[in-house]
Design a protein around this motif. Structure first.
Motif, PDB file in Angstrom:
ATOM      1  N   ALA A   1      -5.195   4.213   3.053  1.00  0.00           N
ATOM      2  CA  ALA A   1      -4.151   3.650   2.201  1.00  0.00           C
ATOM      3  C   ALA A   1      -4.760   3.179   0.890  1.00  0.00           C
ATOM      4  CB  ALA A   1      -3.476   2.470   2.914  1.00  0.00           C
ATOM      5  N   ASP A   2      -3.945   3.223  -0.151  1.00  0.00           N
ATOM      6  CA  ASP A   2      -4.383   2.716  -1.442  1.00  0.00           C
ATOM      7  C   ASP A   2      -3.412   1.623  -1.868  1.00  0.00           C
ATOM      8  OD1 ASP A   2      -5.880   2.447  -3.667  1.00  0.00           O
ATOM      9  OD2 ASP A   2      -5.426   4.419  -4.523  1.00  0.00           O
ATOM     10  N   TRP A   3      -3.909   0.622  -2.586  1.00  0.00           N
ATOM     11  CA  TRP A   3      -3.014  -0.479  -2.996  1.00  0.00           C
ATOM     12  C   TRP A   3      -2.095  -0.015  -4.110  1.00  0.00           C
ATOM     13  CZ3 TRP A   3      -4.037  -2.257  -8.027  1.00  0.00           C
ATOM     14  CH2 TRP A   3      -5.278  -1.914  -8.543  1.00  0.00           C
TER      15      TRP A   3
ATOM     16  N   GLY B   1     -10.961  -1.491   3.870  1.00  0.00           N
ATOM     17  CA  GLY B   1     -10.071  -2.513   4.441  1.00  0.00           C
ATOM     18  C   GLY B   1      -9.185  -1.882   5.502  1.00  0.00           C
ATOM     19  N   THR B   2      -8.322  -2.669   6.129  1.00  0.00           N
ATOM     20  CA  THR B   2      -7.243  -2.102   6.940  1.00  0.00           C
ATOM     21  C   THR B   2      -5.952  -2.578   6.284  1.00  0.00           C
ATOM     22  OG1 THR B   2      -7.262  -3.974   8.461  1.00  0.00           O
ATOM     23  CG2 THR B   2      -8.565  -2.056   9.101  1.00  0.00           C
ATOM     24  N   ILE B   3      -4.815  -2.109   6.760  1.00  0.00           N
ATOM     25  CA  ILE B   3      -3.558  -2.494   6.111  1.00  0.00           C
ATOM     26  C   ILE B   3      -3.243  -3.958   6.426  1.00  0.00           C
ATOM     27  CG2 ILE B   3      -1.076  -2.061   5.995  1.00  0.00           C
ATOM     28  CD1 ILE B   3      -1.785   0.944   6.446  1.00  0.00           C
ATOM     29  N   GLU B   4      -3.297  -4.323   7.697  1.00  0.00           N
ATOM     30  CA  GLU B   4      -3.082  -5.720   8.074  1.00  0.00           C
ATOM     31  C   GLU B   4      -4.361  -6.511   7.816  1.00  0.00           C
ATOM     32  OE1 GLU B   4      -0.193  -6.770   8.889  1.00  0.00           O
ATOM     33  OE2 GLU B   4       0.843  -4.900   9.343  1.00  0.00           O
ATOM     34  N   PHE B   5      -4.223  -7.850   7.694  1.00  0.00           N
ATOM     35  CA  PHE B   5      -5.414  -8.678   7.517  1.00  0.00           C
ATOM     36  C   PHE B   5      -6.195  -8.806   8.823  1.00  0.00           C
ATOM     37  CE2 PHE B   5      -6.168 -11.144   3.595  1.00  0.00           C
ATOM     38  CZ  PHE B   5      -5.281 -10.476   2.777  1.00  0.00           C
ATOM     39  N   GLN B   6      -5.456  -8.759   9.973  1.00  0.00           N
ATOM     40  CA  GLN B   6      -6.163  -8.990  11.236  1.00  0.00           C
ATOM     41  C   GLN B   6      -5.924  -7.842  12.198  1.00  0.00           C
ATOM     42  OE1 GLN B   6      -5.058 -12.989  12.645  1.00  0.00           O
ATOM     43  NE2 GLN B   6      -6.953 -13.618  11.663  1.00  0.00           N
TER      44      GLN B   6
ATOM     45  N   VAL C   1       0.826  -1.218   0.000  1.00  0.00           N
ATOM     46  CA  VAL C   1       0.000   0.000   0.000  1.00  0.00           C
ATOM     47  C   VAL C   1       0.853   1.258   0.000  1.00  0.00           C
ATOM     48  CG1 VAL C   1      -1.947  -1.086   1.195  1.00  0.00           C
ATOM     49  CG2 VAL C   1      -0.152   0.030   2.536  1.00  0.00           C
ATOM     50  N   GLN C   2       0.203   2.336  -0.436  1.00  0.00           N
ATOM     51  CA  GLN C   2       0.826   3.661  -0.356  1.00  0.00           C
ATOM     52  C   GLN C   2       0.016   4.524   0.603  1.00  0.00           C
ATOM     53  OE1 GLN C   2       0.944   4.595  -4.631  1.00  0.00           O
ATOM     54  NE2 GLN C   2       3.146   4.896  -4.335  1.00  0.00           N
ATOM     55  N   THR C   3       0.721   5.204   1.489  1.00  0.00           N
ATOM     56  CA  THR C   3       0.090   6.086   2.460  1.00  0.00           C
ATOM     57  C   THR C   3       1.201   6.877   3.130  1.00  0.00           C
ATOM     58  OG1 THR C   3      -1.180   6.187   4.525  1.00  0.00           O
ATOM     59  CG2 THR C   3       0.179   4.230   4.220  1.00  0.00           C
ATOM     60  N   THR C   4       0.862   7.990   3.786  1.00  0.00           N
ATOM     61  CA  THR C   4       1.895   8.587   4.640  1.00  0.00           C
ATOM     62  C   THR C   4       1.480   8.537   6.099  1.00  0.00           C
ATOM     63  OG1 THR C   4       1.047  10.792   4.233  1.00  0.00           O
ATOM     64  CG2 THR C   4       2.925  10.121   2.920  1.00  0.00           C
TER      65      THR C   4
END
Ligand SMILES: Nc1ncnc2c1ncn2[C@@H]1O[C@H](COP(=O)(O)OP(=O)(O)OP(=O)(O)O)[C@@H](O)[C@H]1O
Ligand SMILES: O=c1[nH]c(=O)c2[nH+]cn([C@@H]3O[C@H](COP(=O)(O)O)[C@@H](O)[C@H]3O)c2[nH]1
Ligand SMILES: NC(=O)CC[C@H](N)C(=O)O
Ligand SMILES: [Mg+2]
Length: 493
Positions: free
Chosen positions: A451-453, A488-493, A443-446
């Motif tokens: 975040a975007d994939w 979504g979130t960045i992590e899966f869990q 992902v890209q984010t600051t």
């Protein structure tokens, strides 16, 4: 930052302006939290963001309802100017283009314009994406100016804070460093000792450097090998921190303890709490060791907690939602003896990186991708066994190695491989296989709040997928996660 339920009459000072933030409720819910109506009588500028906008509308005619379409992620905002209205109306978007990239995260909408307001912005899905009161400095916006992907978000907040509220811009990182070092010295005292939870990640490295500047050798850094770290991570971090930054670091191998407690556990929140609690148990033991060895007391534990860890973990001073329990915030032990020192608790990742650079920390450390404390345990979906961890670790290593080789590491904010607890059929060397599935995420984010994939090219993907299936036993498929955060979130869990 105050809870939305704050009574203004109980404040000993008058704000220069008020920003009403977003929130998980719907304003029309029976139990929804509402802001003290005195906010609207203060005669200072007010800006409502998302729930805050809806709250302003609710206060001015109760015209908010569930939208037909939910809206999470990217939208194009069209600014409407009103040269014929009072001058304050156009200030929020002044100096900006008529069309702006913004991020949305809402399900509710304004059904109509509240009386005495004008529309200052629209999107295809939100006819009242921005509103302003005709006579008073009262504004509402449906999108989120505070997140990375609202490109001109900072300029919008600056227009509000500086042009409308007339705030002075006197917060600087240099002043932050000086006041924090003084605060740490005052809290710890002239002889106090601190142990530090140091992972080799950006946050704890910056916090450790700050602590070292503040109290020197009375700071003892501890890296816990929790059995769910990346390939060779503990060795690499030990080398970098002791040799590169001159920080006194002890590596504690507690991998059996962590993996033992995680046996049979599949629920993400239970995993996170077990890991958080076990970290603290290890730190308490380490504190006792340092006491024995040094003869002096150890009362404090340094953590590199950031504001997003706090936002997502706990309902901070009010009715916000727990998204996931970050191990270092919601996973703490109730009866813990060590007192926390968290100098970065109100900063975001991009600010910590500036701080790290100012403190002279090498660039490759400052720009490391974040790695969560619960590590591979929240990337192995289902039960965390040593075998499953080894599969995820190997796939992750290949993915990151290829990202680095392609020169994409800095362009991507965070990337990893997760192991899914499902099996798929494949054919390898003419043989039928029935093996597990790896999901890649980049992902890209600051700020890590949205975040975007990352849009890899097909050639890169083909190479990574080929290597993972060929080199990692037990895996026969590779998927790529194309979900934005939110939803979504960045992590899966
Ligand atoms: N393996 C570990 N050993 C010791 N402390 C840890 C470990 N993992 C995490 N921590 C503690 O938990 C805090 C939060 O972890 P987090 O991953 O958010 O930060 P970080 O590791 O310092 O930086 P980054 O976000 O770049 O990974 C860390 O700052 C550190 O204090
Ligand atoms: O130290 C940590 N302890 C945790 O429990 C934790 N959970 C998520 N993260 C990191 O936080 C950022 C946002 O992650 P999410 O979008 O998954 O919430 C991402 O950078 C995640 O890697 C954690 N870091
Ligand atoms: N982000 C927010 O503030 C959301 C507000 C409200 N819960 C909605 O869904 O519309
Ligand atoms: Mg980390």
């Amino acid at each position: 930052m105050l809870p939305c339920t704050q009574k203004l009459s109980q404040l000993s000072w008058k704000p220069k302006g008020v920003i009403l933030s977003g929130g998980p409720y719907s304003v029309y819910d029976a139990d929804a939290p509402h802001v003290d109506p005195a906010v609207f009588e203060l005669d200072v500028p007010v800006l409502g963001v998302c729930y805050g906008l809806q709250e302003i509308a609710w206060n001015h005619g109760k015209n908010v309802s569930a939208g037909e379409r939910k809206e999470y992620g990217h939208a194009v905002l069209n600014v409407t100017r009103h040269t014929d209205a009072a001058p304050h109306v156009d200030v929020l978007f002044s100096g900006l283009d008529a069309s702006l990239e913004v991020w949305m995260s809402h399900g509710d909408k304004l059904a109509s314009l509240p009386p005495n307001f004008v529309t200052i912005a629209t999107t295809a899905n939100a006819p009242f994406a921005g509103i302003a009161h005709k006579d008073r400095k009262l504004y509402g916006i449906q999108f989120h100016p505070e997140v990375t992907h609202t490109a001109k978000g900072k300029a919008i907040i600056e227009n509000f804070a500086v042009k409308l509220c007339q705030c002075r811009q006197n917060w600087t990182m240099e002043r932050f460093v000086d006041t924090e070092i003084e605060r740490i010295r005052a809290v710890v005292g002239p002889t106090g000792q601190v142990i530090g939870a140091v992972s080799g990640g950006v946050d704890s490295t910056v916090a450790a450097k700050l602590m070292k500047e503040a109290i020197g050798d009375r700071f003892h850094a501890i890296l816990v090998d929790n059995g769910v770290m990346r390939l060779n991570e503990c060795e690499i971090v030990h080398e970098t921190l002791t040799k590169g930054l001159n920080i006194n670091l002890t590596v504690v191998d507690a991998s059996e303890e962590f993996l033992g407690k995680l046996k049979g556990v599949t629920d993400p929140e239970v995993k996170r709490k077990i890991i958080g609690n076990t970290f603290i148990e290890v730190f308490q033991r380490e504190a006792e060791r340092v006491v024995k060895e040094s003869g002096g007391a150890v009362d404090f534990l340094l953590q590199g907690t950031l504001y997003p860890d706090v936002i997502e973990s706990i309902s901070f001073k009010g009715p916000s939602a727990t998204i996931k329990t970050h191990h270092n915030v919601g996973g703490l032990l109730e009866n813990m003896k060590l007192k926390l020192i968290e100098p970065l608790r109100e900063l975001f990742k991009d600010e910590v990186r500036v701080l790290g650079t100012n403190l002279g920390i090498p660039e490759d450390l400052v720009w490391r991708h974040p790695f969560p404390g619960p590590g591979i345990a929240i990337r192995v979906i289902g039960e965390v066994t040593p075998e499953q961890v080894a599969i995820a670790r190997k796939a992750d290593h290949i993915f990151i190695e290829e990202i680095k080789a392609a020169g994409l590491y800095r362009e991507i904010s965070q990337a990893y491989a997760a192991l899914l607890p499902v099996k798929a059929v494949g054919v390898m060397g003419d043989k039928r296989v029935h093996d597990q599935v790896i999901a890649l995420r980049a992902v890209q984010t600051t700020d890590y709040m949205t975040a975007d994939w990352y849009d890899f090219d097909g050639k890169f993907m083909r190479k990574v997928a080929g290597r993972i299936v060929n080199e990692v036993d037990g895996v026969c498929r590779v998927l790529y996660d194309v979900t934005q955060k939110p939803p979504g979130t960045i992590e899966f869990q």
